[in-house]
Design a protein around this motif. Sequence first.
Motif, PDB file in Angstrom:
ATOM      1  N   VAL A 269      50.387   1.360  12.612  1.00 25.25           N
ATOM      2  CA  VAL A 269      49.687   1.612  13.874  1.00 25.25           C
ATOM      3  C   VAL A 269      48.537   0.614  14.018  1.00 25.25           C
ATOM      4  O   VAL A 269      47.708   0.491  13.105  1.00 25.25           O
ATOM      5  CB  VAL A 269      49.145   3.047  13.924  1.00 25.25           C
ATOM      6  N   PRO A 270      48.461  -0.111  15.150  1.00 27.03           N
ATOM      7  CA  PRO A 270      47.342  -1.045  15.357  1.00 27.03           C
ATOM      8  C   PRO A 270      46.086  -0.306  15.829  1.00 27.03           C
ATOM      9  O   PRO A 270      45.670  -0.400  16.989  1.00 27.03           O
ATOM     10  CB  PRO A 270      47.886  -1.993  16.426  1.00 27.03           C
ATOM     11  N   THR A 271      45.454   0.410  14.909  1.00 32.03           N
ATOM     12  CA  THR A 271      44.311   1.258  15.257  1.00 32.03           C
ATOM     13  C   THR A 271      43.091   0.408  15.613  1.00 32.03           C
ATOM     14  O   THR A 271      42.733  -0.528  14.889  1.00 32.03           O
ATOM     15  CB  THR A 271      43.958   2.184  14.081  1.00 32.03           C
ATOM     16  N   LEU A 272      42.444   0.775  16.702  1.00 33.38           N
ATOM     17  CA  LEU A 272      41.237   0.089  17.160  1.00 33.38           C
ATOM     18  C   LEU A 272      40.079   1.070  17.238  1.00 33.38           C
ATOM     19  O   LEU A 272      40.277   2.265  17.469  1.00 33.38           O
ATOM     20  CB  LEU A 272      41.472  -0.556  18.525  1.00 33.38           C
ATOM     21  N   HIS A 273      38.872   0.573  17.062  1.00 36.27           N
ATOM     22  CA  HIS A 273      37.661   1.387  17.043  1.00 36.27           C
ATOM     23  C   HIS A 273      36.654   0.819  18.039  1.00 36.27           C
ATOM     24  O   HIS A 273      36.371  -0.380  18.048  1.00 36.27           O
ATOM     25  CB  HIS A 273      37.045   1.391  15.636  1.00 36.27           C
ATOM     26  N   GLN A 274      36.105   1.703  18.874  1.00 37.03           N
ATOM     27  CA  GLN A 274      35.091   1.307  19.850  1.00 37.03           C
ATOM     28  C   GLN A 274      33.764   1.026  19.143  1.00 37.03           C
ATOM     29  O   GLN A 274      33.341   1.793  18.271  1.00 37.03           O
ATOM     30  CB  GLN A 274      34.899   2.408  20.887  1.00 37.03           C
ATOM     31  N   VAL A 275      33.097  -0.059  19.523  1.00 35.81           N
ATOM     32  CA  VAL A 275      31.847  -0.456  18.877  1.00 35.81           C
ATOM     33  C   VAL A 275      30.737  -0.509  19.932  1.00 35.81           C
ATOM     34  O   VAL A 275      30.906  -1.138  20.986  1.00 35.81           O
ATOM     35  CB  VAL A 275      31.974  -1.830  18.191  1.00 35.81           C
ATOM     36  N   ARG A 276      29.630   0.145  19.632  1.00 36.21           N
ATOM     37  CA  ARG A 276      28.472   0.125  20.527  1.00 36.21           C
ATOM     38  C   ARG A 276      27.196  -0.056  19.714  1.00 36.21           C
ATOM     39  O   ARG A 276      27.111   0.379  18.573  1.00 36.21           O
ATOM     40  CB  ARG A 276      28.375   1.424  21.343  1.00 36.21           C
ATOM     41  N   VAL A 277      26.216  -0.671  20.358  1.00 37.23           N
ATOM     42  CA  VAL A 277      24.880  -0.787  19.787  1.00 37.23           C
ATOM     43  C   VAL A 277      23.909  -0.159  20.779  1.00 37.23           C
ATOM     44  O   VAL A 277      23.985  -0.434  21.984  1.00 37.23           O
ATOM     45  CB  VAL A 277      24.491  -2.255  19.517  1.00 37.23           C
TER      46      VAL A 277
END
Length: 827
Positions: A269-277
Amino acid sequence: MMSTLRSVTGRRVVPLDEGWRLALTVPGAAKDPGDLSSALDWIAAVVPGTAAQALRDAGRWSVEQPAPLHDQDVWYRTRFAGNGRRTLRCQGLATLAEVWLNGTLILASDNMFLTHEVEVDLVGSNELLIVFRSLDVALEARRGRRMGRARWRTRLVDDNTLRLMRTTLLGHMPGWQPPVHAVGPWRGVDMIEEAGSIKVRAIEMHATLDGDDGLLAVRLEVDCDGARPAAVLATGKESCSLTWIGDRRLEGTLRLPRVDKWWPHTHGVPTLHQVRVRLGDTEIDLGRTGFRSLEVDRGDDGKGFGLKVNGQKIFARGACWSAVDLVSLAGDRARLLPWLEQARVAHMNMIRVGGTMIYESDDFFALCDELGILVWHDFMFANMDYPIADAAFRTSVEAEATQFLRRTQGHPALAVVCGGSEVAQQAAMFGLPPSSWKSPLLDDILRRAAAELRADAIYVAQSPMGGDVPFSADSGISHYYGVGAYLRPLEDARRADVRFASECLAFANVPAARGADVPWTDPDRWKAAVPRDHGAPWDFEYVRDHYLRLLYGVDPAQLRHDDPAHYLRLSRAVTAEVMEATIAEWRRAGSSCQGAIVWMLKDFMPGAGWGVVDSTGAPKLAWHGLRRAFRPVQVALTDEGLNGLGIHLINDTATAVRATLTLLCLQEGERVVMRRDHEVDLPARSNRTLGSTEVIGSFFDITYAYRFGAAALDATIVRLDDAATGVRLSDAVHFPLGRAALDVDPGFSVELIQDRVGWALRLRATRLAPCIQIEDAHYRAEDEGFYLSPGEERVVRLLVIGTSVGAPEGEVFSASGANGARYGKVL
């Protein structure tokens, strides 16, 4: 230029994409906007876009007969409202551009691959003009400059002086594409307003793995109005504080325990994670990233090249990419998605962007992240001897490389960064010494930039690369055309000991039979679309005909004269079958090959081009062949002569598979002379080979290698079905006497059915029916090119082409040459 920045609180990006007009002048007729004649003929233009696109939309230019554009100056202008301090961003200007705002020159650029940002002051109603100066005039001027004499001249491009310019080679490579000149603001033009308390000046983001933990390192350079706020980096449920380093810089690393990894879609699975600062009340959206590791697998002898993703060997397979559209050079999500989905549906897990193309867009990388497609991306250098000793050229190239690498940070899909294409190969083939094969540009400058900014990707200096000469097939990376342009027998795919083919299997692939899309009745148009190596006396139709003769035992010229429809069907079939056979050879356990990237994914114009998908987006039979060859769960066959058949069982997926393996040997395509059924276990991410004798349990001359009397069979079918559900996972066919030996009427029956989903065909055959093709003017088959076993029933969905036109109506054919079976309306 920075890593992808989705949004910042208080930051407003306004695309300047409306109200543009375009006009052409002779070179140098206007040195500035004040010199423009009031009599100029201005037409509407699209931005981002090109002059060819605007002229085409106005009915003044066509890709069939493309008028040159590099011999003129091209002016763009628009008006827009705005007051105060702003940042003007031009993301790509092809190629020699001057930007004028309210009558003042604010920017000059001579590199179409650079993004420029300029601080400007707006005065209410603003006029923006961009002039693209004549490339022909510039090339003539640069011929006289001392930028270093080229050590060789390539035949790939129409003007070797292009080595002095930072522009695309698209449109300059005769033999396989029309001369469409890239001129204009081919990437977006934006006006940026910073109204918040935080202004982001630079970002770096690196996602890596430490064992099973993800490490997300972020560095930001910002301007703050007032005190420095607390900073938090977050993805999902995990977060950490960022540390201020001085007044403007902050950094930190977030650890994500046992993170869900990013995989190519064929292996997981090409799992992606949202990134915020978050900095006080300001939120910075950095988009999505994925965590994966990459290693190079050199093999036991150290001569190989392959990829390990997250510690797992990956057979990289896919196609070379060109551009969505040669005219517009579009890079938006809507235009890209259908093509990349075609790649994914065909089980491709890698796309290569070669050095003769353009740097692909942010949307391209985001889509490849989502779809689980690895990207091999060259820098835009190919075949030529570039003047890297020239200080201005070198500075421009360094900026180009830095921008590309920075904006792709955080994209896990980018797996291989390559210095360029066929540069050392050109030098070596011209007989120059090995010292000429090296390049400070590819071996030093670009390598250092990649190590600094994309250390998580693999850098290779050139493609091809390795061996006694740079293009040796048995070392490193090769452009393998032994099977293909060099007319070698299919056995050469093993004999050449290929390690990784970053280009291979180029054929003039015939599109589906849909009238105007295949201009067979117009010989000049047909031949214009057939690719050739520039200056060669042969083309790739000749190559295809060679394998048609080899595999089917026919005289292509005679067949084309006597039965052109059957010639076209066999021509579609033969390239698909050659590709399937070659990939089967390379994917088997024990093969030295760890990757195969086919040349190419798509065509630029209708006809028998290199693409496995035609210019309208419809798959060719070659695409269907690759989809079978690239299946994650696969059975494939190779003829091992006196040792019988090699039955290769592959499971790339993360889940074990229990399957029923069925072996059928047929005589005259109908009578079963041998059958064996076995339950087999395919562990996750496994690859093994069974011998046919092991499956049969006794001697049987299944390959007709011993030749004791007449052959006992003319075809062997091996099927792999899910043991629990009976669903077909994969199948393969072998012809011990060759494909031409099976010349029987398959005894088709075809039933047109309709359900809640749409239309479909129910197909049956009384005898083995090789390479099924379905011809319908308004529908295309979801699957084609498969083999229908005697007594087997298969349902094939029909997909409408364009808008609905009522019930399907067409004919089903087999490569056997028998008459087709009609369905739908009876004439």
